[in-house]
Design a protein around this motif. Structure first.
Motif, PDB file in Angstrom:
ATOM      1  N   TYR A 172     138.579  20.839 -21.052  1.00 50.92           N
ATOM      2  CA  TYR A 172     137.224  20.334 -20.855  1.00 50.92           C
ATOM      3  C   TYR A 172     136.683  20.909 -19.550  1.00 50.92           C
ATOM      4  CZ  TYR A 172     133.347  17.015 -20.586  1.00 50.92           C
ATOM      5  OH  TYR A 172     132.098  16.442 -20.533  1.00 50.92           O
ATOM      6  N   ALA A 173     135.414  21.346 -19.560  1.00 44.78           N
ATOM      7  CA  ALA A 173     134.848  22.030 -18.391  1.00 44.78           C
ATOM      8  C   ALA A 173     133.397  21.632 -18.168  1.00 44.78           C
ATOM      9  CB  ALA A 173     134.952  23.541 -18.572  1.00 44.78           C
ATOM     10  N   TRP A 174     132.957  21.778 -16.934  1.00 40.47           N
ATOM     11  CA  TRP A 174     131.551  21.645 -16.562  1.00 40.47           C
ATOM     12  C   TRP A 174     131.077  22.942 -15.911  1.00 40.47           C
ATOM     13  CZ3 TRP A 174     130.151  16.494 -13.578  1.00 40.47           C
ATOM     14  CH2 TRP A 174     130.117  15.422 -14.486  1.00 40.47           C
ATOM     15  N   HIS A 175     129.937  23.442 -16.353  1.00 37.80           N
ATOM     16  CA  HIS A 175     129.226  24.487 -15.612  1.00 37.80           C
ATOM     17  C   HIS A 175     128.065  23.801 -14.904  1.00 37.80           C
ATOM     18  CE1 HIS A 175     125.963  27.833 -15.739  1.00 37.80           C
ATOM     19  NE2 HIS A 175     126.515  27.762 -14.540  1.00 37.80           N
ATOM     20  N   VAL A 176     128.116  23.780 -13.574  1.00 41.75           N
ATOM     21  CA  VAL A 176     127.084  23.127 -12.772  1.00 41.75           C
ATOM     22  C   VAL A 176     126.164  24.203 -12.193  1.00 41.75           C
ATOM     23  CG1 VAL A 176     126.601  21.509 -10.897  1.00 41.75           C
ATOM     24  CG2 VAL A 176     128.787  21.371 -12.143  1.00 41.75           C
ATOM     25  N   MET A 177     124.888  24.124 -12.548  1.00 44.62           N
ATOM     26  CA  MET A 177     123.915  25.095 -12.041  1.00 44.62           C
ATOM     27  C   MET A 177     123.480  24.727 -10.630  1.00 44.62           C
ATOM     28  SD  MET A 177     121.154  26.263 -14.871  1.00 44.62           S
ATOM     29  CE  MET A 177     120.603  27.494 -13.686  1.00 44.62           C
TER      30      MET A 177
ATOM     31  N   PHE B 268     144.682  16.299 -18.523  1.00 44.52           N
ATOM     32  CA  PHE B 268     143.744  15.520 -17.731  1.00 44.52           C
ATOM     33  C   PHE B 268     142.469  15.272 -18.540  1.00 44.52           C
ATOM     34  CE2 PHE B 268     146.544  17.024 -14.510  1.00 44.52           C
ATOM     35  CZ  PHE B 268     146.350  16.267 -13.354  1.00 44.52           C
ATOM     36  N   GLY B 269     141.858  14.104 -18.330  1.00 44.42           N
ATOM     37  CA  GLY B 269     140.589  13.825 -18.975  1.00 44.42           C
ATOM     38  C   GLY B 269     140.662  14.024 -20.477  1.00 44.42           C
ATOM     39  N   ARG B 270     139.750  14.862 -20.992  1.00 45.01           N
ATOM     40  CA  ARG B 270     139.723  15.130 -22.431  1.00 45.01           C
ATOM     41  C   ARG B 270     140.380  16.459 -22.790  1.00 45.01           C
ATOM     42  NH1 ARG B 270     133.600  13.666 -23.882  1.00 45.01           N
ATOM     43  NH2 ARG B 270     133.899  15.481 -25.217  1.00 45.01           N
ATOM     44  N   SER B 271     141.066  17.080 -21.850  1.00 45.01           N
ATOM     45  CA  SER B 271     141.798  18.308 -22.154  1.00 45.01           C
ATOM     46  C   SER B 271     143.090  17.974 -22.890  1.00 45.01           C
ATOM     47  CB  SER B 271     142.120  19.076 -20.865  1.00 45.01           C
ATOM     48  OG  SER B 271     140.939  19.491 -20.210  1.00 45.01           O
ATOM     49  N   THR B 272     143.509  18.878 -23.768  1.00 51.35           N
ATOM     50  CA  THR B 272     144.729  18.653 -24.537  1.00 51.35           C
ATOM     51  C   THR B 272     145.957  19.074 -23.732  1.00 51.35           C
ATOM     52  OG1 THR B 272     144.644  20.857 -25.541  1.00 51.35           O
ATOM     53  CG2 THR B 272     143.472  19.081 -26.677  1.00 51.35           C
ATOM     54  N   GLY B 273     147.120  18.713 -24.250  1.00 55.58           N
ATOM     55  CA  GLY B 273     148.353  19.194 -23.658  1.00 55.58           C
ATOM     56  C   GLY B 273     148.949  18.261 -22.620  1.00 55.58           C
ATOM     57  N   THR B 274     149.971  18.760 -21.942  1.00 53.26           N
ATOM     58  CA  THR B 274     150.713  18.020 -20.917  1.00 53.26           C
ATOM     59  C   THR B 274     150.826  18.901 -19.671  1.00 53.26           C
ATOM     60  OG1 THR B 274     151.996  16.883 -22.617  1.00 53.26           O
ATOM     61  CG2 THR B 274     152.892  16.867 -20.386  1.00 53.26           C
ATOM     62  N   PRO B 275     150.560  18.372 -18.489  1.00 55.48           N
ATOM     63  CA  PRO B 275     150.582  19.214 -17.283  1.00 55.48           C
ATOM     64  C   PRO B 275     151.979  19.644 -16.862  1.00 55.48           C
ATOM     65  CG  PRO B 275     150.131  16.932 -16.701  1.00 55.48           C
ATOM     66  CD  PRO B 275     150.102  17.003 -18.193  1.00 55.48           C
TER      67      PRO B 275
ATOM     68  N   LEU C 234     132.118  26.183 -11.697  1.00 56.33           N
ATOM     69  CA  LEU C 234     132.863  25.889 -12.914  1.00 56.33           C
ATOM     70  C   LEU C 234     134.010  24.977 -12.529  1.00 56.33           C
ATOM     71  CD1 LEU C 234     133.579  26.312 -15.935  1.00 56.33           C
ATOM     72  CD2 LEU C 234     135.032  28.205 -15.198  1.00 56.33           C
ATOM     73  N   ALA C 235     134.009  23.759 -13.050  1.00 59.16           N
ATOM     74  CA  ALA C 235     135.098  22.816 -12.817  1.00 59.16           C
ATOM     75  C   ALA C 235     135.794  22.548 -14.144  1.00 59.16           C
ATOM     76  CB  ALA C 235     134.560  21.513 -12.230  1.00 59.16           C
ATOM     77  N   ILE C 236     137.100  22.447 -14.096  1.00 61.80           N
ATOM     78  CA  ILE C 236     137.857  22.188 -15.321  1.00 61.80           C
ATOM     79  C   ILE C 236     138.772  20.987 -15.130  1.00 61.80           C
ATOM     80  CG2 ILE C 236     137.863  24.625 -16.002  1.00 61.80           C
ATOM     81  CD1 ILE C 236     140.878  24.654 -15.164  1.00 61.80           C
ATOM     82  N   ASP C 237     139.090  20.322 -16.231  1.00 62.77           N
ATOM     83  CA  ASP C 237     140.207  19.386 -16.253  1.00 62.77           C
ATOM     84  C   ASP C 237     141.419  20.152 -16.769  1.00 62.77           C
ATOM     85  OD1 ASP C 237     139.501  16.927 -15.219  1.00 62.77           O
ATOM     86  OD2 ASP C 237     138.590  16.230 -17.075  1.00 62.77           O
ATOM     87  N   TYR C 238     142.496  20.126 -15.987  1.00 61.33           N
ATOM     88  CA  TYR C 238     143.721  20.789 -16.428  1.00 61.33           C
ATOM     89  C   TYR C 238     144.237  20.143 -17.718  1.00 61.33           C
ATOM     90  CZ  TYR C 238     143.569  21.344 -11.308  1.00 61.33           C
ATOM     91  OH  TYR C 238     143.170  21.546 -10.014  1.00 61.33           O
ATOM     92  N   ARG C 239     145.135  20.828 -18.358  1.00 62.57           N
ATOM     93  CA  ARG C 239     145.760  20.280 -19.577  1.00 62.57           C
ATOM     94  C   ARG C 239     146.341  18.891 -19.294  1.00 62.57           C
ATOM     95  NH1 ARG C 239     149.612  24.676 -21.406  1.00 62.57           N
ATOM     96  NH2 ARG C 239     147.817  25.923 -20.722  1.00 62.57           N
TER      97      ARG C 239
ATOM     98  N   ASN D 262     145.049  15.708  -8.030  1.00 65.21           N
ATOM     99  CA  ASN D 262     145.707  14.989  -9.122  1.00 65.21           C
ATOM    100  C   ASN D 262     144.929  13.727  -9.482  1.00 65.21           C
ATOM    101  OD1 ASN D 262     146.326  13.283  -6.964  1.00 65.21           O
ATOM    102  ND2 ASN D 262     148.427  12.949  -7.612  1.00 65.21           N
ATOM    103  N   ALA D 263     145.280  13.144 -10.600  1.00 63.33           N
ATOM    104  CA  ALA D 263     144.691  11.900 -11.113  1.00 63.33           C
ATOM    105  C   ALA D 263     143.238  12.099 -11.539  1.00 63.33           C
ATOM    106  CB  ALA D 263     144.794  10.774 -10.088  1.00 63.33           C
ATOM    107  N   GLY D 264     142.807  11.190 -12.411  1.00 66.40           N
ATOM    108  CA  GLY D 264     141.405  11.169 -12.783  1.00 66.40           C
ATOM    109  C   GLY D 264     140.988  12.284 -13.713  1.00 66.40           C
ATOM    110  N   HIS D 265     139.674  12.503 -13.733  1.00 61.69           N
ATOM    111  CA  HIS D 265     139.083  13.525 -14.583  1.00 61.69           C
ATOM    112  C   HIS D 265     138.025  14.296 -13.806  1.00 61.69           C
ATOM    113  CE1 HIS D 265     135.643  10.838 -14.939  1.00 61.69           C
ATOM    114  NE2 HIS D 265     136.430   9.888 -15.418  1.00 61.69           N
ATOM    115  N   ILE D 266     137.348  15.161 -14.455  1.00 60.52           N
ATOM    116  CA  ILE D 266     136.422  16.109 -13.852  1.00 60.52           C
ATOM    117  C   ILE D 266     135.303  15.443 -13.038  1.00 60.52           C
ATOM    118  CG2 ILE D 266     134.771  16.226 -15.778  1.00 60.52           C
ATOM    119  CD1 ILE D 266     134.980  19.307 -15.538  1.00 60.52           C
ATOM    120  N   ALA D 267     134.957  14.196 -13.383  1.00 64.13           N
ATOM    121  CA  ALA D 267     133.843  13.516 -12.727  1.00 64.13           C
ATOM    122  C   ALA D 267     134.282  12.258 -11.989  1.00 64.13           C
ATOM    123  CB  ALA D 267     132.763  13.170 -13.749  1.00 64.13           C
TER     124      ALA D 267
END
Length: 394
Positions: A78-83, A162-169, A155-160, A130-135
């Protein structure tokens, strides 16, 4: 009838705390639990935060585009592009008229086109802690600080995991995630590495350092690498870590260095940032490349003490010395002193320059572990990376 003797009650409490401590250590030796403790990726506010609606955190309508990236090993990030707000304002009517929310095809948005078609755009790839999500927590405020008055895209991302990203860190996995983010900026958005700053805070400094190492080995130079509240390596940091600066987790083991070493050996994701910085500076110097490395820390950081920054600085400098040579602590301290500008109590800036390599360390009195992300030193480091500011002191 008299109650229990106070000494007995204290003994019971001490036994409970000892049992909890030993349980924590046993669980921490198991990779599954250890990674949950380290990354805390399940500690988040997604239950009540709708991260597809960035306006909740004060952004203009459609200033932020939520979308996803796919990694080479099939994870969805999951990612955000902030203008940047000044750019947004010039095109406000067109941008605000778009559909809001999660975007299935970010390349079809006006936001993306404005980024791709601007030959002067500046781009920041942001790696959070660590912890939390992109926002969560201070992250939206730091995006505002970077974009409110500049032309910097973020460009901010949630690692695998984290948040709504899939996978395990895991360490390897987070590095793949970070490389994916940079490659999106370069290959999809068309922003060259020379106009990209890699920015990390806390755990994100380890991710940013590993990313910089990966691309340094590819012969690629970024505009800058900015590390805020970093640590030299996870075992080193944890061996002296104290909760809120007062409760040392590994204090009992420091009485027996051999036992402490054995405990540190079970850490599966070591994040050896000081060693990676040494590798980066060595590689960049060998090919006469360009590097702007900024280390920023607050004196009143009770989560990761500021002396960890000294270890990162030392690691980066060691890479400039040459094969087979090392610089002892005493010599390094003397050489560093001659390159340092004191700015008052608990405040200094050091610049170590070798060819087109600048290693800049700044200690700031305030900001703690998190608020420093929207204080002047962080912004100054980004600006210097893009060479917007006067570099006369360097």
């Amino acid at each position: 009838m008299a109650g229990p003797h106070p000494a007995f009650a204290i003994g019971i409490i001490a036994c409970v705390f000892l049992a909890l401590y030993l349980t924590f250590l046993v669980l921490g030796s198991i990779p599954f639990f250890q990674r949950h403790f380290l990354y805390a990726h399940k500690v988040h506010t997604l239950w009540w935060h709708k991260i597809d609606r960035p306006e909740y955190w004060g952004f203009a309508k459609n200033q932020v585009t939520p979308f996803s990236l796919t990694t080479c090993d099939g994870q969805t990030l999951y990612a955000w592009h902030v203008m940047p707000l000044p750019v947004y304002l010039k095109h406000e009517r067109k941008l605000a008229a778009q559909n809001s929310g999660f975007c299935d095809d970010v390349t079809a948005t006006e936001n993306f086109k404005l980024l791709r078609d601007d030959p002067e755009s500046r781009f920041i790839v942001y790696f959070h802690g660590n912890a939390g999500h992109i926002a969560q927590a201070i992250r939206p405020a730091s995006y505002h600080a970077l974009t409110n008055t500049s032309r910097y895209h973020v460009l901010a991302i949630d690692y695998r995991g984290f948040g709504r990203s899939t996978g395990t860190p895991t360490e390897k996995g987070l590095i793949i995630d970070a490389v994916t983010a940079v490659n999106w900026a370069v290959q999809t958005a068309g922003v060259p590495h020379s106009r990209i700053v890699v920015l990390g805070q806390s755990l994100g400094t380890a991710v940013a350092t590993a990313t910089a190492e990966y691309f340094a080995k590819e012969g690629t130079d970024f505009a800058g690498v900015v590390l805020v509240a970093g640590f030299s390596s996870l075992p080193t940091m944890l061996s002296h870590y104290a909760i809120s600066g007062y409760v040392p987790i590994m204090a009992p083991f420091r009485l027996w260095p051999w036992l402490l070493h054995q405990v540190m050996r079970v850490i599966v994701d070591k994040w050896e940032s000081a060693n990676r910085l040494r590798e980066i500076t060595q590689i960049v110097k060998a090919r006469n490349g360009r590097l702007r490395l900024h280390l920023v820390h607050a004196k009143n950081d009770w989560d990761i003490p500021c002396h960890e920054d000294d270890k990162l600085f030392a690691g980066a400098v060691q890479g400039l010395i040459g094969d087979g040579e090392t610089m002892g602590d005493a010599r390094l301290a003397t050489e560093k002193l001659g390159r340092t500008i004191n700015r008052g109590k608990d405040s200094f800036v050091t610049n170590w320059i070798d060819r087109d390599i600048v290693i800049r360390q700044e200690l700031f009195p305030y900001g703690g572990h998190n608020d420093l992300m929207f204080f002047a030193p962080m912004l100054t480091a980004v600006m210097k990376s893009f060479e917007v500011a006067d570099e006369s002191e360097e």
